[in-house]
Design a protein around this motif. Structure first.
Motif, mmCIF file in Angstrom:
data_model
loop_
_atom_site.group_PDB
_atom_site.id
_atom_site.type_symbol
_atom_site.label_atom_id
_atom_site.label_comp_id
_atom_site.label_asym_id
_atom_site.label_seq_id
_atom_site.Cartn_x
_atom_site.Cartn_y
_atom_site.Cartn_z
ATOM 1 N N UNK A 156 49.495 21.186 6.924
ATOM 2 C CA UNK A 156 49.550 20.214 8.017
ATOM 3 C C UNK A 156 50.814 19.357 7.948
ATOM 4 N N UNK A 157 51.523 19.431 6.818
ATOM 5 C CA UNK A 157 52.753 18.654 6.662
ATOM 6 C C UNK A 157 53.993 19.535 6.607
ATOM 7 N N UNK A 158 53.851 20.807 6.992
ATOM 8 C CA UNK A 158 54.982 21.730 7.020
ATOM 9 C C UNK A 158 55.521 21.889 8.438
ATOM 10 N N UNK A 168 55.328 30.980 -0.307
ATOM 11 C CA UNK A 168 55.006 32.048 -1.258
ATOM 12 C C UNK A 168 53.546 32.478 -1.150
ATOM 13 N N UNK A 169 52.659 31.503 -0.975
ATOM 14 C CA UNK A 169 51.229 31.786 -0.870
ATOM 15 C C UNK A 169 50.613 30.825 0.142
ATOM 16 N N UNK A 170 49.470 31.220 0.688
ATOM 17 C CA UNK A 170 48.738 30.374 1.625
ATOM 18 C C UNK A 170 47.276 30.281 1.222
ATOM 19 N N UNK A 171 46.714 29.081 1.329
ATOM 20 C CA UNK A 171 45.306 28.883 1.050
ATOM 21 C C UNK A 171 44.435 29.472 2.147
ATOM 22 N N UNK A 172 43.165 29.627 1.824
ATOM 23 C CA UNK A 172 42.230 30.269 2.757
ATOM 24 C C UNK A 172 42.079 29.488 4.054
ATOM 25 N N UNK A 224 53.025 31.961 7.637
ATOM 26 C CA UNK A 224 52.775 33.197 6.899
ATOM 27 C C UNK A 224 53.723 33.259 5.699
ATOM 28 N N UNK A 225 53.428 34.131 4.772
ATOM 29 C CA UNK A 225 54.257 34.295 3.592
ATOM 30 C C UNK A 225 55.682 34.662 4.000
ATOM 31 N N UNK A 226 56.654 34.021 3.390
ATOM 32 C CA UNK A 226 58.058 34.281 3.687
ATOM 33 C C UNK A 226 58.662 33.342 4.701
ATOM 34 N N UNK A 227 57.839 32.546 5.387
ATOM 35 C CA UNK A 227 58.363 31.608 6.388
ATOM 36 C C UNK A 227 59.292 30.583 5.747
ATOM 37 N N UNK A 228 60.381 30.286 6.439
ATOM 38 C CA UNK A 228 61.285 29.202 6.044
ATOM 39 C C UNK A 228 60.726 27.899 6.607
ATOM 40 N N UNK A 229 60.517 26.911 5.736
ATOM 41 C CA UNK A 229 59.855 25.674 6.147
ATOM 42 C C UNK A 229 60.535 24.470 5.509
ATOM 43 N N UNK A 230 60.210 23.302 6.030
ATOM 44 C CA UNK A 230 60.488 22.051 5.328
ATOM 45 C C UNK A 230 59.289 21.147 5.512
ATOM 46 N N UNK A 231 59.167 20.121 4.663
ATOM 47 C CA UNK A 231 57.960 19.326 4.768
ATOM 48 C C UNK A 231 57.931 18.095 3.897
ATOM 49 N N UNK A 232 56.817 17.386 4.043
ATOM 50 C CA UNK A 232 56.566 16.131 3.334
ATOM 51 C C UNK A 232 55.365 16.331 2.424
ATOM 52 N N UNK A 233 55.466 15.814 1.194
ATOM 53 C CA UNK A 233 54.392 15.949 0.216
ATOM 54 C C UNK A 233 54.136 14.606 -0.453
ATOM 55 N N UNK A 234 53.007 14.502 -1.140
ATOM 56 C CA UNK A 234 52.714 13.281 -1.897
ATOM 57 C C UNK A 234 53.532 13.213 -3.177
ATOM 58 N N UNK A 235 54.138 14.322 -3.569
ATOM 59 C CA UNK A 235 54.966 14.391 -4.763
ATOM 60 C C UNK A 235 55.155 15.839 -5.160
ATOM 61 N N UNK A 268 44.895 25.102 -3.005
ATOM 62 C CA UNK A 268 43.504 25.127 -2.561
ATOM 63 C C UNK A 268 43.447 24.839 -1.067
ATOM 64 N N UNK A 269 42.370 25.223 -0.430
ATOM 65 C CA UNK A 269 42.096 24.846 0.950
ATOM 66 C C UNK A 269 43.215 25.159 1.920
ATOM 67 N N UNK A 270 43.756 24.105 2.521
ATOM 68 C CA UNK A 270 44.773 24.271 3.558
ATOM 69 C C UNK A 270 46.187 24.218 3.020
ATOM 70 N N UNK A 271 46.345 24.312 1.699
ATOM 71 C CA UNK A 271 47.668 24.189 1.109
ATOM 72 C C UNK A 271 48.467 25.488 1.163
ATOM 73 N N UNK A 272 49.788 25.330 0.997
ATOM 74 C CA UNK A 272 50.696 26.451 0.795
ATOM 75 C C UNK A 272 51.452 26.215 -0.504
ATOM 76 N N UNK A 273 51.823 27.295 -1.158
ATOM 77 C CA UNK A 273 52.755 27.222 -2.286
ATOM 78 C C UNK A 273 54.128 27.567 -1.743
ATOM 79 N N UNK A 274 55.062 26.626 -1.883
ATOM 80 C CA UNK A 274 56.404 26.799 -1.339
ATOM 81 C C UNK A 274 57.406 26.883 -2.484
#
Length: 338
Positions: A108-110, A74-78, A85-96, A30-36
């Protein structure tokens, strides 16, 4: 509903043997999230506590363990952050949720994965390096020319912190550990000024000797009650003790050195506790920006190094948790998802 594989716990909590790979619903963004799509994830000591039901999760955290990862978008929120963008190689921090094939995480955490670092190295950066940054600068008020001591010096956060301290021109960098093998690693590989084996020496006395009685300006502590009195002895006037964990238990015991509480006002010392996972997204995002600005260039040129103790397939998650629980590591344990 789409599903994915993830590390689950039989009964919701329990011993290492309760962990297994299960099919669970794939998260919706949702929102500003990405599916990684997760390539690798890092282990942290909080994972052991969470597995046993002893770690209070922030309300936005999923039940699945794991807070740091690397992978591809894999996906980006609106409302996702520009620049991804889709396909970007990333690393990040999440709440879980990192112990899974897919994770929903705020953009914002990628961070974009540098070509110079592997998937496994990137998965070992976010939690440890951001925690060290927070402890040093925001809580400990570190500045170039100050002295600093890192407890549990061969732990991943302290390995990051020692490098950050040296990279920002600390006057001296000290550390503690519980074996000669680890103290040798801290001085020879990480370049600390000195490291003290807490099983053999009174480390606070050694710090005072090394600093001509002044003590150190900042102490970053994961030990808690067992080190409390010695921390007060070793801290310098107007210094700050940053407490991030209580590996020696939640309370002072009769066998612990009893603290001289007058040292607090005689030294004008600050003792402040902090945690990263409970912070809001805006706070964590500022730390991400600081990591990208100050540390990422040094990862790229090799000045900073991610110390990976071992890489295992996530099918061996029980073995990984066991190794961490036995304190056998000098660096990160990383699991990969084929």
């Amino acid at each position: 509903m789409a599903t994915m594989k993830a590390i689950d716990i039989k009964g919701g909590k329990g011993p290492i043997e309760n962990m297994f790979i299960n099919d669970i619903p794939r998260p919706q963004i949702t929102g500003s999230q990405a599916l990684v799509k997760v390539k690798a994830f890092g282990l942290n000591r909080m994972d052991l506590l969470q597995r046993e039901g002893l770690y209070p999760l922030p309300p936005q955290a999923p039940a699945t363990m794991g807070v740091e990862f690397s992978g591809t978008v894999e996906e980006l929120g609106a409302d996702s952050e520009h620049g991804f963008k889709k396909g970007d190689a990333v690393f990040g921090l999440a709440y879980g949720g990192a112990y899974a094939e897919y994770i929903a995480v705020s953009t914002h955490m990628l961070v974009h994965k540098p070509d110079e670092l592997s998937w496994e190295e990137c998965a070992g950066i976010p939690e440890t390096w951001i925690t060290a940054t927070q402890a040093m600068y925001l809580i400990g008020r570190f500045a170039p020319g100050k002295t600093i001591l890192w407890h549990a010096g061969a732990s991943s956060v302290s390995i990051a912190g020692i490098q950050l301290s040296r990279g920002d021109n600390a006057a001296a960098v000290y550390a503690t550990a519980r074996s000669d093998d680890k103290t040798s690693f801290i001085t020879s590989s990480l370049g600390a000024t000195a490291a003290f084996n807490t099983q053999k020496t009174d480390w606070a006395d050694e710090v005072l000797k090394a600093t001509d009685g002044k003590g150190v300006d900042v102490i970053v502590d994961f030990i808690g009650p067992e080190a409390f009195s010695a921390n007060l002895r070793a801290i310098a006037r107007d210094g700050t003790i940053v407490n991030l964990a209580t590996l020696s238990g939640p309370k002072l015991k009769p066998e612990h050195e009893q603290p001289d509480m007058t040292l607090f006002f005689r030294k004008r010392a600050r003792f402040e506790g902090s945690g990263l996972r409970s912070r809001d997204e805006e706070y964590q995002g500022k730390l991400r920006d600081q990591l990208v600005e100050h540390a990422l260039p040094k990862f790229k040129d090799g000045s900073f190094k991610v110390y990976v103790e071992k890489v295992l397939s996530w099918e061996k998650i029980q073995e990984a948790h066991g190794q961490m629980a036995r304190n056998e590591t000098k660096g990160k344990l990383i699991c990969t998802i084929p």
